[in-house]
Design a protein around this motif. Structure first.
Motif, PDB file in Angstrom:
ATOM      1  N   THR A  64       0.528  -2.790   9.605  1.00 27.59           N
ATOM      2  CA  THR A  64       0.409  -1.331   9.722  1.00 27.59           C
ATOM      3  C   THR A  64      -0.137  -0.895  11.082  1.00 27.59           C
ATOM      4  O   THR A  64       0.274   0.133  11.615  1.00 27.59           O
ATOM      5  CB  THR A  64      -0.486  -0.761   8.611  1.00 27.59           C
ATOM      6  N   GLN A  65      -1.058  -1.691  11.670  1.00 24.92           N
ATOM      7  CA  GLN A  65      -1.695  -1.271  12.910  1.00 24.92           C
ATOM      8  C   GLN A  65      -1.001  -1.822  14.152  1.00 24.92           C
ATOM      9  O   GLN A  65      -0.731  -1.080  15.096  1.00 24.92           O
ATOM     10  CB  GLN A  65      -3.169  -1.706  12.913  1.00 24.92           C
ATOM     11  N   TRP A  96       0.850  -1.189   0.000  1.00 23.16           N
ATOM     12  CA  TRP A  96       0.000   0.000   0.000  1.00 23.16           C
ATOM     13  C   TRP A  96       0.892   1.248   0.000  1.00 23.16           C
ATOM     14  O   TRP A  96       1.850   1.345   0.781  1.00 23.16           O
ATOM     15  CB  TRP A  96      -0.858   0.064   1.255  1.00 23.16           C
ATOM     16  N   PHE A  97       0.584   2.207  -0.852  1.00 21.98           N
ATOM     17  CA  PHE A  97       1.094   3.560  -0.688  1.00 21.98           C
ATOM     18  C   PHE A  97       0.156   4.253   0.289  1.00 21.98           C
ATOM     19  O   PHE A  97      -1.049   4.377   0.023  1.00 21.98           O
ATOM     20  CB  PHE A  97       1.129   4.296  -2.024  1.00 21.98           C
ATOM     21  N   VAL A  98       0.692   4.662   1.417  1.00 25.13           N
ATOM     22  CA  VAL A  98      -0.152   5.208   2.481  1.00 25.13           C
ATOM     23  C   VAL A  98       0.213   6.660   2.761  1.00 25.13           C
ATOM     24  O   VAL A  98       1.355   7.097   2.557  1.00 25.13           O
ATOM     25  CB  VAL A  98      -0.027   4.388   3.786  1.00 25.13           C
ATOM     26  N   ARG A  99      -0.791   7.379   3.236  1.00 27.93           N
ATOM     27  CA  ARG A  99      -0.589   8.732   3.764  1.00 27.93           C
ATOM     28  C   ARG A  99      -1.167   8.776   5.162  1.00 27.93           C
ATOM     29  O   ARG A  99      -2.365   8.545   5.352  1.00 27.93           O
ATOM     30  CB  ARG A  99      -1.236   9.793   2.875  1.00 27.93           C
ATOM     31  N   THR A 127       4.221   9.830   4.144  1.00 27.34           N
ATOM     32  CA  THR A 127       3.899   8.923   3.036  1.00 27.34           C
ATOM     33  C   THR A 127       4.973   7.858   2.876  1.00 27.34           C
ATOM     34  O   THR A 127       6.164   8.113   3.079  1.00 27.34           O
ATOM     35  CB  THR A 127       3.742   9.686   1.709  1.00 27.34           C
ATOM     36  N   ALA A 128       4.532   6.662   2.458  1.00 21.62           N
ATOM     37  CA  ALA A 128       5.468   5.559   2.263  1.00 21.62           C
ATOM     38  C   ALA A 128       4.772   4.446   1.490  1.00 21.62           C
ATOM     39  O   ALA A 128       3.538   4.367   1.429  1.00 21.62           O
ATOM     40  CB  ALA A 128       5.962   5.019   3.602  1.00 21.62           C
ATOM     41  N   ARG A 169      -4.519   6.802   4.990  1.00 23.75           N
ATOM     42  CA  ARG A 169      -5.303   6.604   3.777  1.00 23.75           C
ATOM     43  C   ARG A 169      -4.434   5.875   2.758  1.00 23.75           C
ATOM     44  O   ARG A 169      -3.267   6.199   2.576  1.00 23.75           O
ATOM     45  CB  ARG A 169      -5.746   7.972   3.228  1.00 23.75           C
ATOM     46  N   VAL A 170      -5.013   4.857   2.095  1.00 26.84           N
ATOM     47  CA  VAL A 170      -4.314   4.126   1.042  1.00 26.84           C
ATOM     48  C   VAL A 170      -4.538   4.863  -0.273  1.00 26.84           C
ATOM     49  O   VAL A 170      -5.674   5.018  -0.732  1.00 26.84           O
ATOM     50  CB  VAL A 170      -4.821   2.675   0.941  1.00 26.84           C
ATOM     51  N   THR A 171      -3.459   5.342  -0.896  1.00 26.13           N
ATOM     52  CA  THR A 171      -3.567   6.109  -2.134  1.00 26.13           C
ATOM     53  C   THR A 171      -3.330   5.263  -3.380  1.00 26.13           C
ATOM     54  O   THR A 171      -3.717   5.655  -4.482  1.00 26.13           O
ATOM     55  CB  THR A 171      -2.576   7.284  -2.118  1.00 26.13           C
ATOM     56  N   ALA A 172      -2.683   4.120  -3.234  1.00 28.64           N
ATOM     57  CA  ALA A 172      -2.450   3.213  -4.363  1.00 28.64           C
ATOM     58  C   ALA A 172      -2.073   1.855  -3.795  1.00 28.64           C
ATOM     59  O   ALA A 172      -1.686   1.735  -2.621  1.00 28.64           O
ATOM     60  CB  ALA A 172      -1.352   3.741  -5.290  1.00 28.64           C
ATOM     61  N   GLN A 173      -2.183   0.827  -4.622  1.00 28.49           N
ATOM     62  CA  GLN A 173      -1.885  -0.542  -4.188  1.00 28.49           C
ATOM     63  C   GLN A 173      -1.085  -1.265  -5.260  1.00 28.49           C
ATOM     64  O   GLN A 173      -1.304  -1.050  -6.458  1.00 28.49           O
ATOM     65  CB  GLN A 173      -3.189  -1.294  -3.928  1.00 28.49           C
TER      66      GLN A 173
END
Length: 410
Positions: free
Chosen positions: A239-240, A173-176, A213-214, A249-253
């Motif tokens: 992640t949790q 996941w690309f996350v913010r 972001t990562a 928030r997941v911006t891409a997968q």
């Protein structure tokens, strides 16, 4: 349409890299090049990420999403090993940026064409005059592209017979995040604070782009991929429960599968048809890394053709790295070595720059021997003795990934 000198099938890392090097300025022999790629739709690979290491100043630096001077490995108990692999930096290249960079060079090339068509077969031309690509265009009409040399970069449909076959499979996941939780100077290559599978190993992988972001990924080395729900559960846990990211928030997968096998990938599929990329053996069996070997392969092929010589696709890795990979894969798959402990000990005990050269297959024999002393010697020696008596078997069909991510993790 006159027959070109070179036809490239596929516009992934291998196909684009070969086109990039073939169309470089200069060269003793001007070359005509045709790139055949699938039209937009389910057969075209989605956006994906490639990671590799090299010193600053590489040819693709202007297109990088990020790079990191520090690498970190976390043991199962959370103990961190931070490495500074100078002069190397770990680099992240997104496929869209790479394609744009390559496209800029190709647009200035004198004799380059790109065709969108669904390839159905790649073979030697029946009359012996080079190779040919059979395809269908967007309307379903047949297309035949012939050339003196054809380079096929499509992923393999089947893996070769092997003593050991594992898969590196993952979802990322690309996350913010709501709060700044990432250190943009440090990439987490392997975080073993994940539940381990019955065979192989698993780990988390974190590539920070900014404090918020990562790319966060769950990866396994094991015989078979998971169902979608398995990856989602693993990512939620990582992640949790492990990273404790809080709200994000997941911006891409991204999701993919990479073969890890000691099988032999043939470099040719005919007199005038060559395989490149993973299908040509460019994936390192013990790590899954592919991009650096693709560059070596592409530069060699392009240099020979641009000098007016016959193409040659040399083995991306020498006999010694391939033998060491075979031992490592067998020891890991058999359970003789504990995967998390194996990799953690390597990163703790070996200088980072030397280890990275080992992982890409460019280390010297004395360095390999020193690295070997950092591994569980008796289980590895037992595996060395066993390998010559282990039969190569046909593996199950190679499952195509539902989405792409050519490579990412060691």
């Amino acid at each position: 349409m006159p027959d070109p000198d070179v036809v490239i099938v596929g516009a992934g890392a291998a196909g684009l890299s070969l086109a990039y090097h073939l169309c470089a300025p200069g060269g003793a022999v001007p070359l005509s090049v045709v790139l055949v790629d699938a039209p937009p739709g389910p057969l075209r690979a989605p956006p994906r990420t490639w990671c590799f290491w090299e010193p600053p100043g590489g040819p693709y630096d202007s297109a990088l999403a990020a790079s990191w001077p520090q690498l970190r490995v976390r043991a199962a108990d959370g103990a961190a090993t931070v490495a500074h692999p100078s002069p190397f930096r770990y680099k992240m290249l997104r496929s869209e940026a790479f394609e744009a960079l390559v496209g800029h060079r190709l647009s200035a090339a004198g004799d380059f064409r790109r065709i969108e068509a669904t390839v159905t077969a790649v073979r030697d031309a029946p009359d012996g005059g080079g190779g040919e690509v059979l395809a269908r265009d967007a309307r379903g009409e047949p297309v035949v592209v012939r050339g003196r040399h054809v380079f096929d970069s499509r992923p393999p449909r089947r893996l070769p017979p092997a003593r050991t076959t594992l898969l590196q499979h993952f979802m990322g996941w690309f996350v913010r995040t709501e709060r700044p939780v990432f250190d943009p100077t440090t990439a987490d290559l392997m975080d073993f604070r994940t539940p381990q599978p019955a065979r192989g190993l698993s780990f988390g992988y974190v590539l920070p782009l900014a404090p918020h972001t990562a790319l966060v990924e769950y990866t396994e080395f094991s015989p078979a991929p998971l169902e979608t729900g398995g990856y989602l559960n693993a990512l939620h846990h990582y992640t949790q429960e492990v990273l404790e990211l809080g709200e994000f928030r997941v911006t891409a997968q991204e999701r993919g599968i990479i073969p890890m096998t000691d099988g032999h990938f043939p470099h040719r599929a005919g007199r005038s048809v060559y395989r490149i990329g993973t299908a040509g053996g460019a994936t390192r069996p013990s790590t899954g890394y592919t991009f650096a070997a693709v560059q070596r392969q592409s530069r060699t092929v392009a240099a020979r053709l641009r000098a007016g010589r016959a193409p040659r696709t040399p083995p991306p890795y020498g006999a010694r790295p391939r033998a060491m990979d075979a031992v490592m894969l067998r020891a890991l798959d058999s359970g003789r070595v504990d995967g998390p402990d194996f990799f953690t000990r390597l990163f703790r005990g070996v200088p980072a720059e030397r280890l990275l050269r080992f992982l890409e297959g460019s280390s010297q024999i004395h360095e390999d021997l020193l690295i070997g002393l950092r591994t569980p010697v008796l289980p590895m020696l037992r595996t060395v003795v066993e390998l010559p008596f282990t039969a190569r078997r046909e593996p199950p069909p190679f499952p195509p990934p539902p989405t792409g991510h050519q490579e990412s993790t060691p």
